[in-house]
Design a protein around this motif. Structure first.
Motif, PDB file in Angstrom:
ATOM      1  N   ILE A 151     -76.740  25.877   4.951  1.00  0.00           N
ATOM      2  CA  ILE A 151     -76.398  24.482   5.004  1.00  0.00           C
ATOM      3  C   ILE A 151     -74.711  24.638   5.436  1.00  0.00           C
ATOM      4  N   VAL A 152     -74.077  25.094   5.107  1.00  0.00           N
ATOM      5  CA  VAL A 152     -72.510  25.020   5.414  1.00  0.00           C
ATOM      6  C   VAL A 152     -72.371  25.691   6.840  1.00  0.00           C
ATOM      7  N   GLY A 153     -73.204  26.558   7.107  1.00  0.00           N
ATOM      8  CA  GLY A 153     -73.033  27.112   8.643  1.00  0.00           C
ATOM      9  C   GLY A 153     -73.614  25.944   9.725  1.00  0.00           C
ATOM     10  N   ILE A 154     -74.690  25.498   9.544  1.00  0.00           N
ATOM     11  CA  ILE A 154     -75.310  24.468  10.232  1.00  0.00           C
ATOM     12  C   ILE A 154     -74.084  23.224  10.321  1.00  0.00           C
ATOM     13  N   GLY A 155     -73.596  22.722   9.214  1.00  0.00           N
ATOM     14  CA  GLY A 155     -72.610  21.789   9.123  1.00  0.00           C
ATOM     15  C   GLY A 155     -71.494  22.106   9.830  1.00  0.00           C
ATOM     16  N   SER A 156     -71.025  23.226  10.086  1.00  0.00           N
ATOM     17  CA  SER A 156     -69.753  23.759  10.822  1.00  0.00           C
ATOM     18  C   SER A 156     -70.104  23.801  12.385  1.00  0.00           C
ATOM     19  N   TYR A 157     -71.406  24.422  12.529  1.00  0.00           N
ATOM     20  CA  TYR A 157     -71.725  24.302  14.016  1.00  0.00           C
ATOM     21  C   TYR A 157     -72.000  22.913  14.467  1.00  0.00           C
ATOM     22  N   LEU A 158     -72.533  22.059  13.699  1.00  0.00           N
ATOM     23  CA  LEU A 158     -72.493  20.671  14.417  1.00  0.00           C
ATOM     24  C   LEU A 158     -71.423  19.999  14.482  1.00  0.00           C
ATOM     25  N   ALA A 159     -70.429  20.364  13.591  1.00  0.00           N
ATOM     26  CA  ALA A 159     -68.963  19.616  13.669  1.00  0.00           C
ATOM     27  C   ALA A 159     -68.431  20.176  14.974  1.00  0.00           C
ATOM     28  N   TYR A 160     -68.726  21.548  15.264  1.00  0.00           N
ATOM     29  CA  TYR A 160     -67.937  22.123  16.439  1.00  0.00           C
ATOM     30  C   TYR A 160     -68.809  21.435  17.762  1.00  0.00           C
ATOM     31  N   TRP A 161     -70.126  21.503  17.656  1.00  0.00           N
ATOM     32  CA  TRP A 161     -71.004  21.172  18.835  1.00  0.00           C
ATOM     33  C   TRP A 161     -70.399  19.734  19.253  1.00  0.00           C
ATOM     34  N   ASN A 162     -70.465  18.765  18.153  1.00  0.00           N
ATOM     35  CA  ASN A 162     -70.293  17.469  18.640  1.00  0.00           C
ATOM     36  C   ASN A 162     -69.048  16.949  18.677  1.00  0.00           C
ATOM     37  N   SER A 163     -67.953  17.914  18.560  1.00  0.00           N
ATOM     38  CA  SER A 163     -66.660  17.376  18.512  1.00  0.00           C
ATOM     39  C   SER A 163     -66.076  16.989  20.091  1.00  0.00           C
ATOM     40  N   PHE A 164     -65.555  15.760  20.196  1.00  0.00           N
ATOM     41  CA  PHE A 164     -65.039  15.191  21.380  1.00  0.00           C
ATOM     42  C   PHE A 164     -63.633  14.985  21.615  1.00  0.00           C
ATOM     43  N   VAL A 165     -63.166  14.193  20.522  1.00  0.00           N
ATOM     44  CA  VAL A 165     -61.691  13.591  20.464  1.00  0.00           C
ATOM     45  C   VAL A 165     -60.921  14.811  20.720  1.00  0.00           C
ATOM     46  N   TRP A 166     -60.854  15.941  19.736  1.00  0.00           N
ATOM     47  CA  TRP A 166     -60.027  17.105  19.535  1.00  0.00           C
ATOM     48  C   TRP A 166     -60.039  17.919  20.871  1.00  0.00           C
ATOM     49  N   PRO A 167     -61.372  18.274  21.330  1.00  0.00           N
ATOM     50  CA  PRO A 167     -61.142  19.080  22.678  1.00  0.00           C
ATOM     51  C   PRO A 167     -60.698  18.342  24.043  1.00  0.00           C
ATOM     52  N   THR A 168     -60.998  17.112  23.718  1.00  0.00           N
ATOM     53  CA  THR A 168     -60.312  16.041  24.869  1.00  0.00           C
ATOM     54  C   THR A 168     -58.712  16.288  24.894  1.00  0.00           C
ATOM     55  N   SER A 199     -78.505  19.053  25.574  1.00  0.00           N
ATOM     56  CA  SER A 199     -77.420  19.179  24.896  1.00  0.00           C
ATOM     57  C   SER A 199     -77.895  19.105  23.200  1.00  0.00           C
ATOM     58  N   ALA A 200     -78.929  18.454  23.056  1.00  0.00           N
ATOM     59  CA  ALA A 200     -79.467  18.207  21.782  1.00  0.00           C
ATOM     60  C   ALA A 200     -80.624  19.328  21.344  1.00  0.00           C
ATOM     61  N   LEU A 201     -80.898  19.963  22.399  1.00  0.00           N
ATOM     62  CA  LEU A 201     -81.989  21.139  22.286  1.00  0.00           C
ATOM     63  C   LEU A 201     -81.611  22.345  21.307  1.00  0.00           C
ATOM     64  N   PRO A 202     -80.265  22.834  21.597  1.00  0.00           N
ATOM     65  CA  PRO A 202     -79.926  23.807  20.497  1.00  0.00           C
ATOM     66  C   PRO A 202     -79.788  23.432  18.972  1.00  0.00           C
ATOM     67  N   THR A 203     -79.324  22.420  18.847  1.00  0.00           N
ATOM     68  CA  THR A 203     -79.301  21.653  17.523  1.00  0.00           C
ATOM     69  C   THR A 203     -80.775  21.483  16.966  1.00  0.00           C
ATOM     70  N   ILE A 204     -81.726  21.186  17.681  1.00  0.00           N
ATOM     71  CA  ILE A 204     -83.368  21.182  17.279  1.00  0.00           C
ATOM     72  C   ILE A 204     -83.690  22.318  17.059  1.00  0.00           C
ATOM     73  N   VAL A 205     -83.676  23.147  17.994  1.00  0.00           N
ATOM     74  CA  VAL A 205     -84.048  24.755  17.800  1.00  0.00           C
ATOM     75  C   VAL A 205     -83.517  25.248  16.446  1.00  0.00           C
ATOM     76  N   LEU A 206     -82.284  25.018  16.344  1.00  0.00           N
ATOM     77  CA  LEU A 206     -81.418  25.574  14.966  1.00  0.00           C
ATOM     78  C   LEU A 206     -82.349  25.013  13.862  1.00  0.00           C
ATOM     79  N   PHE A 207     -82.289  23.631  13.821  1.00  0.00           N
ATOM     80  CA  PHE A 207     -82.977  23.035  12.671  1.00  0.00           C
ATOM     81  C   PHE A 207     -84.557  23.646  12.352  1.00  0.00           C
ATOM     82  N   LEU A 208     -85.241  23.902  13.523  1.00  0.00           N
ATOM     83  CA  LEU A 208     -86.605  24.391  13.204  1.00  0.00           C
ATOM     84  C   LEU A 208     -86.454  25.640  12.864  1.00  0.00           C
ATOM     85  N   ILE A 209     -85.788  26.370  13.118  1.00  0.00           N
ATOM     86  CA  ILE A 209     -85.659  27.932  12.619  1.00  0.00           C
ATOM     87  C   ILE A 209     -85.262  28.032  11.081  1.00  0.00           C
ATOM     88  N   PHE A 210     -84.192  27.483  10.863  1.00  0.00           N
ATOM     89  CA  PHE A 210     -83.877  27.289   9.613  1.00  0.00           C
ATOM     90  C   PHE A 210     -84.397  26.252   8.718  1.00  0.00           C
TER      91      PHE A 210
END
Length: 196
Positions: free
Chosen positions: A118-135, A171-182
Protein backbone atom coordinates in the motif's frame (compact mmCIF):
# COMPACT_ATOMS: atom_id res chain seq x y z
CA UNK A 1 10.89 2.39 -8.27
CA UNK A 2 13.99 3.84 -6.60
CA UNK A 3 11.82 6.49 -4.97
CA UNK A 4 9.30 3.91 -3.68
CA UNK A 5 12.04 1.64 -2.28
CA UNK A 6 13.85 4.51 -0.57
CA UNK A 7 10.57 5.86 0.80
CA UNK A 8 9.66 2.43 2.19
CA UNK A 9 13.05 2.05 3.87
CA UNK A 10 13.02 5.50 5.52
CA UNK A 11 9.37 5.45 6.58
CA UNK A 12 9.46 1.85 7.87
CA UNK A 13 12.53 2.49 10.02
CA UNK A 14 11.03 5.69 11.41
CA UNK A 15 7.71 3.94 12.07
CA UNK A 16 9.49 1.14 13.93
CA UNK A 17 11.37 3.65 16.09
CA UNK A 18 8.17 5.50 16.98
CA UNK A 19 6.20 2.29 17.54
CA UNK A 20 8.62 0.22 19.61
CA UNK A 21 11.49 2.25 21.03
CA UNK A 22 11.34 4.52 24.06
CA UNK A 23 13.42 7.68 24.07
CA UNK A 24 13.28 11.18 25.46
CA UNK A 25 10.72 13.55 23.90
CA UNK A 26 9.24 10.72 21.80
CA UNK A 27 5.67 11.99 22.17
CA UNK A 28 6.62 15.56 21.35
CA UNK A 29 8.65 14.51 18.33
CA UNK A 30 5.79 12.31 17.08
CA UNK A 31 3.37 15.24 17.34
CA UNK A 32 5.84 17.37 15.35
CA UNK A 33 6.10 14.69 12.63
CA UNK A 34 2.33 14.22 12.41
CA UNK A 35 1.77 17.99 12.24
CA UNK A 36 3.60 18.05 8.90
CA UNK A 37 0.73 16.02 7.43
CA UNK A 38 -1.48 19.09 7.70
CA UNK A 39 0.84 21.41 5.79
CA UNK A 40 -0.06 21.40 2.08
CA UNK A 41 2.80 20.75 -0.31
CA UNK A 42 1.97 23.92 -2.26
CA UNK A 43 2.45 26.01 0.90
CA UNK A 44 6.13 25.04 1.16
CA UNK A 45 6.87 24.82 -2.56
CA UNK A 46 8.83 28.07 -2.78
CA UNK A 47 10.88 27.45 0.37
CA UNK A 48 11.62 23.89 -0.78
CA UNK A 49 12.83 25.25 -4.11
CA UNK A 50 15.12 27.74 -2.34
CA UNK A 51 16.58 24.94 -0.19
CA UNK A 52 17.34 22.59 -3.11
CA UNK A 53 18.72 25.50 -5.12
CA UNK A 54 21.15 26.42 -2.31
CA UNK A 55 22.15 22.74 -2.02
CA UNK A 56 22.95 22.66 -5.76
CA UNK A 57 20.44 19.89 -6.44
CA UNK A 58 18.63 21.46 -9.39
CA UNK A 59 18.66 19.38 -12.58
CA UNK A 60 19.74 16.23 -10.76
CA UNK A 61 17.98 12.97 -9.98
CA UNK A 62 18.38 13.76 -6.27
CA UNK A 63 15.99 16.73 -6.49
CA UNK A 64 13.28 14.38 -7.75
CA UNK A 65 13.88 11.67 -5.15
CA UNK A 66 15.17 13.08 -1.85
CA UNK A 67 12.69 15.88 -0.94
CA UNK A 68 9.67 13.58 -0.83
CA UNK A 69 11.19 10.43 0.66
CA UNK A 70 10.02 10.91 4.26
CA UNK A 71 6.24 11.07 4.55
CA UNK A 72 4.36 11.56 7.82
CA UNK A 73 1.29 9.84 6.38
CA UNK A 74 3.23 6.74 5.42
CA UNK A 75 5.04 6.72 8.76
CA UNK A 76 1.71 6.91 10.55
CA UNK A 77 0.22 4.07 8.48
CA UNK A 78 3.18 1.73 9.04
CA UNK A 79 3.45 2.71 12.73
CA UNK A 80 -0.19 1.79 13.32
CA UNK A 81 0.49 -1.62 11.80
CA UNK A 82 3.61 -2.12 13.96
CA UNK A 83 1.72 -1.16 17.13
CA UNK A 84 -0.64 -4.08 16.49
CA UNK A 85 2.12 -6.69 16.17
CA UNK A 86 2.10 -8.71 19.43
CA UNK A 87 4.78 -7.62 21.89
CA UNK A 88 5.41 -11.29 22.72
CA UNK A 89 7.10 -11.82 19.34
CA UNK A 90 9.54 -9.01 20.02
CA UNK A 91 10.18 -10.21 23.58
CA UNK A 92 10.87 -13.75 22.35
CA UNK A 93 13.41 -12.40 19.85
CA UNK A 94 15.06 -10.31 22.58
CA UNK A 95 15.33 -13.38 24.83
CA UNK A 96 16.95 -15.28 21.96
CA UNK A 97 19.60 -12.57 21.82
CA UNK A 98 18.42 -10.63 18.78
CA UNK A 99 19.22 -6.92 18.63
CA UNK A 100 16.87 -4.21 17.43
CA UNK A 101 18.08 -4.39 13.83
CA UNK A 102 17.66 -8.18 13.79
CA UNK A 103 14.16 -7.88 15.29
CA UNK A 104 13.20 -5.31 12.66
CA UNK A 105 14.57 -7.33 9.73
CA UNK A 106 13.59 -10.78 11.06
CA UNK A 107 10.22 -10.14 12.72
CA UNK A 108 8.70 -6.91 11.47
CA UNK A 109 9.75 -6.83 7.82
CA UNK A 110 8.39 -10.29 6.87
CA UNK A 111 5.01 -9.40 8.37
CA UNK A 112 4.85 -5.99 6.68
CA UNK A 113 4.40 -7.01 3.05
CA UNK A 114 0.70 -5.99 2.67
CA UNK A 115 1.35 -2.63 4.33
CA UNK A 116 4.48 -2.11 2.24
CA UNK A 117 2.48 -2.75 -0.92
CA UNK A 118 0.00 0.00 0.00
CA UNK A 119 2.71 2.49 1.01
CA UNK A 120 4.97 1.56 -1.92
CA UNK A 121 2.21 2.01 -4.49
CA UNK A 122 1.23 5.31 -2.86
CA UNK A 123 4.84 6.52 -3.10
CA UNK A 124 5.13 5.30 -6.68
CA UNK A 125 1.93 7.08 -7.73
CA UNK A 126 3.00 10.32 -6.05
CA UNK A 127 6.32 10.19 -7.92
CA UNK A 128 4.85 9.04 -11.24
CA UNK A 129 2.10 11.70 -11.31
CA UNK A 130 4.17 14.63 -10.04
CA UNK A 131 4.19 17.63 -12.34
CA UNK A 132 4.69 20.93 -10.51
CA UNK A 133 7.87 19.99 -8.60
CA UNK A 134 9.68 18.43 -11.59
CA UNK A 135 8.67 21.38 -13.79
CA UNK A 136 10.17 23.80 -11.25
CA UNK A 137 13.41 21.90 -10.65
CA UNK A 138 14.24 20.05 -13.88
CA UNK A 139 15.14 21.63 -17.22
CA UNK A 140 17.24 18.76 -18.58
CA UNK A 141 15.02 16.76 -21.01
CA UNK A 142 16.86 13.54 -20.04
CA UNK A 143 15.47 13.82 -16.50
CA UNK A 144 11.89 14.75 -17.45
CA UNK A 145 9.06 12.92 -15.70
CA UNK A 146 6.26 11.34 -17.73
CA UNK A 147 3.88 14.23 -17.01
CA UNK A 148 6.45 16.73 -18.29
CA UNK A 149 6.77 14.74 -21.49
CA UNK A 150 3.00 14.74 -21.94
CA UNK A 151 2.83 18.48 -21.29
CA UNK A 152 5.67 19.15 -23.76
CA UNK A 153 4.01 16.90 -26.31
CA UNK A 154 0.72 18.74 -25.83
CA UNK A 155 2.27 22.18 -26.23
CA UNK A 156 4.23 21.17 -29.34
CA UNK A 157 1.46 19.20 -31.07
CA UNK A 158 -1.74 20.74 -29.79
CA UNK A 159 -3.80 19.60 -32.79
CA UNK A 160 -2.80 15.92 -32.63
CA UNK A 161 -5.23 14.85 -29.94
CA UNK A 162 -5.08 11.19 -30.99
CA UNK A 163 -1.35 11.08 -30.32
CA UNK A 164 -1.84 12.83 -26.97
CA UNK A 165 -4.51 10.32 -25.95
CA UNK A 166 -2.24 7.44 -26.96
CA UNK A 167 0.58 8.92 -24.89
CA UNK A 168 -1.75 9.35 -21.91
CA UNK A 169 -2.92 5.74 -22.22
CA UNK A 170 0.68 4.51 -22.37
CA UNK A 171 1.58 6.60 -19.30
CA UNK A 172 -1.28 4.95 -17.37
CA UNK A 173 -0.25 1.43 -18.41
CA UNK A 174 2.53 0.83 -15.79
CA UNK A 175 0.19 1.89 -13.00
CA UNK A 176 -2.58 -0.42 -14.24
CA UNK A 177 -0.14 -3.34 -14.51
CA UNK A 178 1.15 -2.61 -11.00
CA UNK A 179 -2.38 -2.66 -9.59
CA UNK A 180 -3.18 -5.92 -11.38
CA UNK A 181 -0.02 -7.60 -10.06
CA UNK A 182 -0.52 -6.49 -6.45
CA UNK A 183 -4.33 -6.57 -6.37
CA UNK A 184 -4.54 -9.32 -3.75
CA UNK A 185 -2.01 -7.58 -1.50
CA UNK A 186 -3.75 -4.22 -1.88
CA UNK A 187 -7.03 -5.72 -0.72
CA UNK A 188 -5.38 -7.44 2.28
CA UNK A 189 -3.56 -4.20 3.14
CA UNK A 190 -6.83 -2.28 3.09
CA UNK A 191 -8.42 -4.94 5.28
CA UNK A 192 -5.55 -4.61 7.77
CA UNK A 193 -5.92 -0.84 7.89
CA UNK A 194 -9.68 -1.14 8.35
CA UNK A 195 -9.61 -3.75 11.11
CA UNK A 196 -6.97 -2.23 13.36
Amino acid sequence: MLFAALSLAVNALAAYVFARLDFKFKGLLWVYVITTMFVPGMAILLTSFIVVNKLGMLDTLAVLVLPGVASAGHMFFIRQFYLNIPLALEEAALIDGAGRIRIFTGVFLPMSFPVFVIVGIGSYLAYWNSFVWPTMTITNPHLFQIMQYLYTFRSERATEMGMLMAGSALSALPTIVLFLIFQRHIISGIKISGLK
